[in-house]
Structure formats: C-alpha cells, structure tokens
Enzyme design. Structure first.
Site, PDB file in Angstrom:
ATOM      1  CG  ASP A  15      43.503  41.576  41.235  1.00 15.24           C
ATOM      2  OD1 ASP A  15      44.669  43.014  41.428  1.00 15.24           O
ATOM      3  OD2 ASP A  15      42.066  42.228  40.582  1.00 15.24           O
ATOM      4  N   GLY A  50      46.424  38.210  45.653  1.00 15.64           N
ATOM      5  CA  GLY A  50      46.893  38.634  47.018  1.00 15.64           C
ATOM      6  C   GLY A  50      48.259  38.031  46.455  1.00 15.64           C
ATOM      7  CE  LYS A  51      49.998  38.145  40.587  1.00 10.30           C
ATOM      8  NZ  LYS A  51      48.121  38.732  40.778  1.00 10.30           N
ATOM      9  N   GLY A  89      49.472  45.864  40.570  1.00 15.37           N
ATOM     10  CA  GLY A  89      48.706  46.497  42.254  1.00 15.37           C
ATOM     11  C   GLY A  89      49.179  45.551  43.287  1.00 15.37           C
ATOM     12  CG  HIS A  90      51.724  43.526  44.414  1.00 16.51           C
ATOM     13  ND1 HIS A  90      52.944  43.240  44.005  1.00 16.51           N
ATOM     14  CD2 HIS A  90      50.800  42.431  43.698  1.00 16.51           C
ATOM     15  CE1 HIS A  90      52.656  42.332  42.822  1.00 16.51           C
ATOM     16  NE2 HIS A  90      51.488  42.107  42.871  1.00 16.51           N
ATOM     17  CB  THR A 147      45.485  49.956  34.911  1.00 16.71           C
ATOM     18  OG1 THR A 147      46.645  49.517  33.146  1.00 16.71           O
ATOM     19  CG2 THR A 147      44.531  48.130  35.092  1.00 16.71           C
ATOM     20  CD  GLN A 199      49.338  42.465  34.988  1.00 17.27           C
ATOM     21  OE1 GLN A 199      50.079  41.790  34.520  1.00 17.27           O
ATOM     22  NE2 GLN A 199      49.355  43.771  35.835  1.00 17.27           N
ATOM     23  CB  THR A 207      41.286  51.178  37.885  1.00 12.78           C
ATOM     24  OG1 THR A 207      40.936  50.011  38.657  1.00 12.78           O
ATOM     25  CG2 THR A 207      42.571  50.914  37.664  1.00 12.78           C
ATOM     26  NE  ARG A 209      39.045  49.470  36.557  1.00 14.01           N
ATOM     27  CZ  ARG A 209      39.616  48.846  35.511  1.00 14.01           C
ATOM     28  NH1 ARG A 209      38.740  48.578  34.750  1.00 14.01           N
ATOM     29  NH2 ARG A 209      40.411  48.007  35.613  1.00 14.01           N
ATOM     30  NE  ARG A 259      40.991  43.640  42.661  1.00 13.06           N
ATOM     31  CZ  ARG A 259      41.312  43.459  44.224  1.00 13.06           C
ATOM     32  NH1 ARG A 259      41.555  43.584  45.121  1.00 13.06           N
ATOM     33  NH2 ARG A 259      42.456  43.970  44.199  1.00 13.06           N
ATOM     34  CG  LEU A 283      39.783  29.298  53.713  1.00 12.97           C
ATOM     35  CD1 LEU A 283      39.426  28.662  52.827  1.00 12.97           C
ATOM     36  CD2 LEU A 283      41.702  28.273  53.775  1.00 12.97           C
ATOM     37  CG  ASP A 284      40.687  36.012  55.865  1.00  5.56           C
ATOM     38  OD1 ASP A 284      41.444  35.509  54.648  1.00  5.56           O
ATOM     39  OD2 ASP A 284      40.133  37.099  56.243  1.00  5.56           O
TER      40      ASP A 284
HETATM   41  P1  IMP Z   1      45.863  46.973  31.235  1.00  8.95           P
HETATM   42  O1  IMP Z   1      46.485  45.385  31.525  1.00  8.95           O
HETATM   43  O2  IMP Z   1      45.512  47.586  31.639  1.00  8.95           O
HETATM   44  O3  IMP Z   1      45.996  46.123  28.804  1.00  8.95           O
HETATM   45  O4  IMP Z   1      44.491  46.121  31.361  1.00  8.95           O
HETATM   46  C1  IMP Z   1      44.057  44.631  30.229  1.00  8.95           C
HETATM   47  C2  IMP Z   1      43.149  43.601  31.280  1.00  8.95           C
HETATM   48  O5  IMP Z   1      43.916  43.381  32.289  1.00  8.95           O
HETATM   49  C3  IMP Z   1      41.756  44.656  31.537  1.00  8.95           C
HETATM   50  O6  IMP Z   1      40.853  44.106  31.880  1.00  8.95           O
HETATM   51  C4  IMP Z   1      42.082  45.591  33.428  1.00  8.95           C
HETATM   52  O7  IMP Z   1      41.271  45.081  34.408  1.00  8.95           O
HETATM   53  C5  IMP Z   1      43.273  43.199  33.429  1.00  8.95           C
HETATM   54  N1  IMP Z   1      44.379  44.265  34.560  1.00  8.95           N
HETATM   55  C6  IMP Z   1      45.541  44.704  34.051  1.00  8.95           C
HETATM   56  N2  IMP Z   1      46.162  44.281  35.492  1.00  8.95           N
HETATM   57  C7  IMP Z   1      45.720  43.877  36.896  1.00  8.95           C
HETATM   58  C8  IMP Z   1      45.363  43.354  37.696  1.00  8.95           C
HETATM   59  O8  IMP Z   1      46.827  43.685  38.461  1.00  8.95           O
HETATM   60  N3  IMP Z   1      45.559  42.997  38.207  1.00  8.95           N
HETATM   61  C9  IMP Z   1      43.118  42.766  37.870  1.00  8.95           C
HETATM   62  N4  IMP Z   1      43.351  42.843  36.557  1.00  8.95           N
HETATM   63  C10 IMP Z   1      44.307  43.092  35.860  1.00  8.95           C
END
Ligand code: IMP
Length: 426
Positions: free
Chosen positions: A13, A15-16, A40-41, A128, A224, A301, A303, A305, A332-333
C-alpha cells in the site's frame, strides 16, 4: 535505463499503482511477477477512480502489453470480472496476456485458508482470504493447477479427479464445510474460464524476450511490499510470495541481466494491514490523524490500516537486498500539520542498538525505535510542481531520507492524481 522494477519497500500500500501508471507511458510492457488479487491498486485518472487487483496498472495506456507473469497466482473468475469492468469503462484489454505457467486459485484454496487462519489461533496473519497462500502451497507441493491446464480440458479433468477428493477429505477432517466443493462444478466453471481466457494464455517469457529483443522497455510491477515477502519479510506475518526485485526475474521469466534499474516506493509514513510486528506504529493520536488524512483503508478488504512513523531502518534493509537506484516517496502531502515528525533511524533491544533488521519477529515486537524529530510544515503541498516549490522543512525531510539511506529520492507524490507528482532531475 531500459528495464525497471518497481517494488514496495514497506508492508504494501505504498502507492505503487499510481507510480506504475505514471511510468508506464515510457515502457512497452508492464508485468506483474508475484502475488494475485490480494493486491489492490487505486488509480485516479481525471475524475475517474479505477481499482485494480490483478491487471497491471499500465492497462490504461492503449497499446502497452500488460502481462501476468508465471510467478503469480490467478483467480480466473476475478480476472474475468476485472477485464469486463475495465471494458465497460472503455478500457482496451486486448493486450493483456497471462503466463501459461501461472498457478490458478481454486475454490478449495479459499475454503482451506479460512480453516488455516482459525487453526492459527492467536497467531492469525489476517490474510486477505483470497486463497493466495494455499495456492502457492499447492504449487510448492506440486499439486497445483496451472493456467495451461484450463485450456486442456482432459488434463484439467484428470487433475481435478486426483486432487479434489483429497482436498475434500482434508477440509472435512479439520471441521470445514466441503459441500460447496464439487469436482464436476469446478470442472465446468474452470474449463469455461479457460475458454474465455484462452487467447490470452501464452508463454509470456517468450513474449517478453521478443519485446526486449526488439528494443522495447519492460516495467516490472511489484505487489505487496518487501516486509510482506516470504523470505525477507516479518515471517510468518507475510504473504506467500517473494516481493524483492530478484523475484521479477523468476516470476516474469527473464534473465536478471535484463533488469537495469530498481526503484523502491515508500510512503512518507508507514502503514500495515493485518497482524504482525510494527515497531513505529502509533496507536491513536497522530496514528488516527494519518489514517484519516491518508484515507488508510484497504483497497482489497476495506480494513483500516495500522499507521506509524517512517522507518528508515527498514529502508536500509530494502537497499541491502535490492540495490535501490532510486526511492519514490508517496503521500508526502499527508504529513501537513504534524509537529514534530519522527523518523526511525534504528532499533534498540535490551539496551543495545541492533546492527541490522532482526529476523525474529519476537525481537521486532519488543524493540524500541530510535527516533529523530524533524520540524513539520503547515502548507498544503499538493500543488507543488517542483522540489524547489516545497516548504523548507519538507525539503529537509526528503533530504534526511536520502542522507540516511544513501539513495536519491527521484519521484515525490503529493496527491493521488497523475499531475500531483514531482519528478526530480538528479
Ligand atoms: P495474503 O497475501 O492474503 O496471504 O495475506 C498475508 C498478509 O499480507 C496479510 O497481513 C495481508 O493483509 C497482507 N497483504 C497481502 N496483500 C497485501 C497488499 O497488497 N497490501 C497490503 N497488505 C497486503
């Protein structure tokens, strides 16, 4: 420099997506090389918001080849939905290709993952629930289904008849619900996914070789972040793939010598979703302010952060493993109005400064971060177009990152839109 890897240098997360989308303009192929729809982008183009999970962030440029590499795990149903949603909005997806070697996420992976999380008790990872880990596990134990199996119905049928009864027994033995796992239904739906995707399922390694040989540029899009990587992350609170730059070679099927530049993306502060150690986490107070100002809720998800200060000890470790050529600093903002701003320059454990990033999560859980305090700024920087336009304290913040890590900050993002970006000539 010709071919570039973009990787997340924190816990995902960072910001890629925005950065890949911006840079994609200058590349001919954009390739994902690990992970699946756990990523998720969010892209904001003019007034439109696009949320991508599987499709590379280069898809919004017509004519670019977008590739899902062999190192990925793919849920074909989700992929088809994503393609359909993009096409409905007028995005051309004809240049989207999928490696025939990529592994397929099956319904029993998702059922098993829920059971596995329950079995972990207090040590829940907070995955996830997309079936990522169980799919990679089957790959390693050599009972996985690959994309090429979906377009070979006889092979698919045979494999399912070997695997599904075994999975059903396993799920039942651990108290899970296995009625929804039907061999015939899986065969029907997955062979249909194969039909719908067959034009796109190719040897993407060979395709990339052609692109490279004809002088085309390749952008490798990491998902990730490094600290969620299976080998170098905060194990076991990680995802199930490698998230380092060298995985780009394995997961896309290209020689390491074809990678010429590595860029690490960090957010101006740190976030994490799910369980696991987070030494600079701030509970409440500034942590809450960052979550609100940075809209820190998961794209996949939803959720909230966890938020904390920027951790340069992490960046140092990222540089060691990846040999960063540049840092991209995002959001940075969001730090506007925070005084003082803390940055972590190392960890103390049992009264001693640790020499390097610890492998043991129990140590990481109890380290004391060594902070330096920097002055903040009050100005809204989201309209700054060059480094020179930034307030003095903001420049000092950027320079501190460079000084400590020894890596230049080449791109600074000051807002979600494409034009809220500062490119520095270094
Ligand atoms: P999994 O990839 O679903 O097996 O999750 C394993 C861990 O990686 C969990 O803590 C997820 O919240 C985290 N995670 C997986 N993909 C992402 C992502 O794209 N961004 C942030 N956290 C991620």
């Amino acid at each position: 420099m010709k071919n570039t890897v973009i990787l997340g240098a924190q816990w995902g997360d960072e910001g890629k997506g925005k950065i890949v989308d911006l840079l994609a303009e200058n590349y001919d192929a954009i390739v994902r090389f690990q992970g699946g729809n756990n990523a998720g982008h969010t892209l904001v183009i003019e007034d439109k918001v696009y949320k991508l999970h599987l499709v590379p962030s280069g898809i919004l440029y017509p004519g670019k080849k977008c590739i899902l590499g062999n190192g990925m795990v793919i849920d074909p149903q989700v992929l088809l939905q994503e393609i359909e949603a993009l096409q409905e909005r007028g995005v051309d997806c004809k240049n989207l290709f999928i490696s025939d070697r990529a592994h397929v996420i099956m319904p029993y992976h998702k059922v098993w993952e829920t059971l596995e999380e329950n079995l972990r008790g207090k040590q829940k990872i907070g995955t996830t629930k997309r079936g990522i880990g169980p799919c990679y596990a089957d790959k390693i134990t050599r009972i996985g289904i690959r994309m090429l199996d979906l377009v070979n119905p006889e092979v698919l049928k045979q494999k399912l008849s070997d695997i599904v009864p075994f999975k059903k027994q396993l799920i039942q033995a651990f108290g899970g619900e296995n009625d929804s796992i039907s061999e015939n239904e899986i065969y029907e739906s997955y062979s249909n996914y194969g039909k719908a995707l067959q034009e796109r399922i190719v040897d993407t390694s060979a395709l990339l070789e052609k692109i490279d040989a004809s002088g085309g540029r390749i952008l490798f899009e990491g998902a990730q972040g490094m600290f969620l990587g299976i080998d170098h992350g905060t194990y076991p609170f990680v995802t199930s793939s490698n998230t380092v730059a060298s995985q780009a070679s394995i997961g896309a099927g290209v020689s390491m010598k074809k990678i010429h530049k590595v860029m690490g993306v960090i957010k101006a502060y740190t976030t994490r979703v799910g369980g696991g150690p987070f030494p600079t986490e701030i509970e409440g107070g500034v942590g809450e302010e960052l979550r609100k100002a940075g809209k820190e809720f998961g794209t996949t998800t939803g959720r909230p952060r966890r938020c904390g200060w920027l951790d340069l000890e992490m960046l140092k470790y990222v540089h060691r493993l990846n040999g960063l050529d540049a840092v991209v600093l995002t959001k940075l903002d969001v730090l506007k109005g925070i005084h003082p701003i803390k940055v972590c320059l190392g960890y103390e454990y049992q009264g001693q400064r640790l020499e390097s990033y610890p492998s043991d999560t129990r140590i990481l859980d109890s380290v004391n971060p060594i902070y330096e305090e920097l002055d903040g700024w009050e100005e809204d920087i989201s309209r700054c177009l060059s480094f020179a336009d930034l307030p003095l304290n903001c420049k000092k913040y950027v320079q501190r990152i460079e000084e400590f890590s020894g890596v230049p900050v080449e791109i600074i993002s000051v807002g979600p839109e494409r034009d809220r970006t500062i490119f520095r000539e270094l």
